[in-house]
Design a protein around this motif. Structure first.
Motif, short mmCIF file in Angstrom:
data_model
loop_
_atom_site.label_atom_id
_atom_site.label_comp_id
_atom_site.label_asym_id
_atom_site.label_seq_id
_atom_site.Cartn_x
_atom_site.Cartn_y
_atom_site.Cartn_z
N THR A 113 0.85 -1.19 0.00
CA THR A 113 0.00 0.00 0.00
C THR A 113 0.89 1.24 0.00
OG1 THR A 113 -0.04 0.15 2.39
CG2 THR A 113 -1.76 -1.20 1.36
N ASP A 114 0.31 2.37 -0.33
CA ASP A 114 1.06 3.63 -0.31
C ASP A 114 1.72 3.87 1.04
OD1 ASP A 114 0.76 4.38 -2.88
OD2 ASP A 114 -0.91 5.75 -2.53
N SER A 115 0.99 3.61 2.13
CA SER A 115 1.56 3.90 3.45
C SER A 115 2.70 2.93 3.76
CB SER A 115 0.49 3.88 4.54
OG SER A 115 -0.17 2.65 4.55
N GLU A 116 2.62 1.70 3.27
CA GLU A 116 3.73 0.77 3.48
C GLU A 116 4.97 1.21 2.70
OE1 GLU A 116 1.38 -3.44 4.26
OE2 GLU A 116 1.67 -2.78 2.21
N ALA A 138 12.62 8.90 -2.94
CA ALA A 138 12.39 7.62 -3.63
C ALA A 138 10.89 7.35 -3.73
CB ALA A 138 13.09 6.48 -2.89
N TYR A 139 10.16 7.69 -2.69
CA TYR A 139 8.69 7.51 -2.74
C TYR A 139 8.09 8.40 -3.82
CZ TYR A 139 3.78 7.50 -1.50
OH TYR A 139 2.42 7.40 -1.57
N ASN A 140 8.51 9.65 -3.82
CA ASN A 140 7.95 10.61 -4.80
C ASN A 140 8.21 10.15 -6.23
OD1 ASN A 140 9.06 13.31 -6.48
ND2 ASN A 140 6.93 13.30 -5.83
N ILE A 141 9.43 9.66 -6.49
CA ILE A 141 9.76 9.29 -7.87
C ILE A 141 9.12 7.97 -8.27
CG2 ILE A 141 11.70 8.62 -9.37
CD1 ILE A 141 12.89 11.24 -8.24
N THR A 142 9.25 6.95 -7.42
CA THR A 142 8.81 5.62 -7.84
C THR A 142 7.31 5.41 -7.70
OG1 THR A 142 9.22 4.69 -5.64
CG2 THR A 142 11.01 4.55 -7.23
N ARG A 143 6.69 6.07 -6.72
CA ARG A 143 5.26 5.79 -6.50
C ARG A 143 4.38 6.94 -6.98
NH1 ARG A 143 7.02 0.75 -5.89
NH2 ARG A 143 4.91 0.46 -6.68
N GLU A 144 4.97 8.12 -7.19
CA GLU A 144 4.16 9.26 -7.64
C GLU A 144 4.65 9.82 -8.97
OE1 GLU A 144 2.55 11.25 -3.60
OE2 GLU A 144 4.67 11.67 -4.00
N GLN A 145 5.46 9.03 -9.67
CA GLN A 145 5.93 9.39 -11.01
C GLN A 145 6.68 10.71 -11.05
OE1 GLN A 145 2.03 8.46 -13.09
NE2 GLN A 145 3.50 8.05 -14.72
N GLY A 146 7.45 10.96 -10.02
CA GLY A 146 8.25 12.19 -10.00
C GLY A 146 9.48 12.05 -10.89
N THR A 147 10.20 13.17 -11.07
CA THR A 147 11.46 13.17 -11.82
C THR A 147 12.49 13.92 -11.01
OG1 THR A 147 10.32 13.11 -13.95
CG2 THR A 147 12.59 13.88 -13.97
N GLU A 148 13.65 13.30 -10.84
CA GLU A 148 14.69 13.97 -10.05
C GLU A 148 15.36 15.06 -10.88
OE1 GLU A 148 17.24 10.68 -9.15
OE2 GLU A 148 18.38 10.87 -11.01
N TRP A 149 15.96 16.00 -10.19
CA TRP A 149 16.69 17.09 -10.83
C TRP A 149 17.86 16.52 -11.61
CZ3 TRP A 149 14.42 21.48 -11.23
CH2 TRP A 149 15.14 22.63 -11.53
N PRO A 150 18.07 16.92 -12.88
CA PRO A 150 19.20 16.34 -13.62
C PRO A 150 20.53 16.62 -12.91
CG PRO A 150 18.20 18.18 -14.82
CD PRO A 150 17.29 17.85 -13.68
N GLY A 151 21.39 15.63 -12.94
CA GLY A 151 22.70 15.78 -12.31
C GLY A 151 22.68 15.59 -10.81
N SER A 152 21.51 15.27 -10.24
CA SER A 152 21.42 15.19 -8.77
C SER A 152 21.83 13.83 -8.24
CB SER A 152 20.00 15.52 -8.31
OG SER A 152 19.08 14.56 -8.81
N SER A 153 21.87 12.82 -9.12
CA SER A 153 22.19 11.48 -8.61
C SER A 153 23.66 11.14 -8.83
CB SER A 153 21.33 10.43 -9.32
OG SER A 153 21.80 9.13 -9.00
N GLU A 154 24.28 10.59 -7.78
CA GLU A 154 25.68 10.16 -7.91
C GLU A 154 25.80 9.01 -8.92
OE1 GLU A 154 27.06 9.05 -4.07
OE2 GLU A 154 26.79 11.06 -3.24
N LEU A 155 24.72 8.30 -9.14
CA LEU A 155 24.77 7.15 -10.05
C LEU A 155 24.95 7.56 -11.50
CD1 LEU A 155 22.12 4.70 -8.55
CD2 LEU A 155 24.58 4.80 -8.18
N THR A 156 24.68 8.83 -11.82
CA THR A 156 24.90 9.29 -13.19
C THR A 156 26.36 9.11 -13.57
OG1 THR A 156 23.14 10.89 -12.87
CG2 THR A 156 24.57 11.25 -14.76
N ASN A 157 27.25 9.33 -12.62
CA ASN A 157 28.69 9.22 -12.89
C ASN A 157 29.31 7.96 -12.29
OD1 ASN A 157 28.86 11.72 -14.33
ND2 ASN A 157 28.60 12.74 -12.35
N GLU A 158 28.49 6.97 -12.04
CA GLU A 158 28.99 5.69 -11.51
C GLU A 158 29.52 4.86 -12.67
OE1 GLU A 158 29.07 4.12 -8.17
OE2 GLU A 158 30.43 3.13 -9.57
#
Ligand SMILES: [Zn+2]
Length: 169
Positions: A49-52, A61-81
């Motif tokens: 459920t949403d609350s779980e 992570a909740y906003n992006i994966t469960r509410e279809q959000g988009t992170e700010w470009p360049g904000s993730s360290e994984l971009t340069n992993e």
């Protein structure tokens, strides 16, 4: 009563009203329906459920994966992993992408030309774009475009926050 006091009072009443509405009256969003015919590796399935989800995921992570959000470009360290490893779903640990298919798209988002196995993810229309979701838990991961490199010509443009990097797998 001064105008500023009145304004503050109205603001407090409005905020309180919204909180009451959200807490007691707003219906929870129905869970995302996986399209017919979509399979997942080993037929694994994770449904919460949403609350779980809120309890186990970070706010972003909740906003992006469960509410279809988009992170700010360049904000993730994984971009340069650039280390060797596997990128898994932050919600359910489903292996999604191998480091061998990662490429530098210069977009500010981690980009891959193929999923680790075809049914690790599935696509859904999203306006004029194509959304990519985790096949095990339906997490929104990002979008896929047709301007990627060979051999697939695809660019899986992912939110780093939706992924967990597991080195050396
Ligand atoms: Zn997942």
């Amino acid at each position: 009563m001064k105008p500023t006091q009145l304004f503050i009072l109205i603001a407090i009443l409005l905020a309180g009203g919204l909180w009451l509405y959200g807490t007691y009256f707003a219906k929870p969003r129905p869970p995302h329906k996986r399209p017919a015919g979509v399979t997942s590796p080993g037929d694994r399935r994770v449904e919460k459920t949403d609350s779980e989800w809120k309890q186990i995921l970070s706010r972003s992570a909740y906003n992006i994966t469960r509410e279809q959000g988009t992170e700010w470009p360049g904000s993730s360290e994984l971009t340069n992993e650039h280390r060797q490893g596997v990128y898994t779903c932050v919600c359910c640990r489903n292996p999604l992408f191998a480091s061998t298919t990662k490429f530098d798209s210069h977009t500010g988002w981690p980009s891959f030309y193929a999923p680790i196995i075809p049914n690790a993810v599935y696509n859904e229309p999203d306006g004029n774009r194509t959304e990519v979701r985790c096949s095990v838990c339906d997490a929104h991961l990002g979008h896929v475009f047709n301007d990627g490199p060979e051999p697939t010509g695809l660019r899986y443009c992912m939110n780093g926050v939706a992924l967990t990097f597991e080195q050396g797998k």
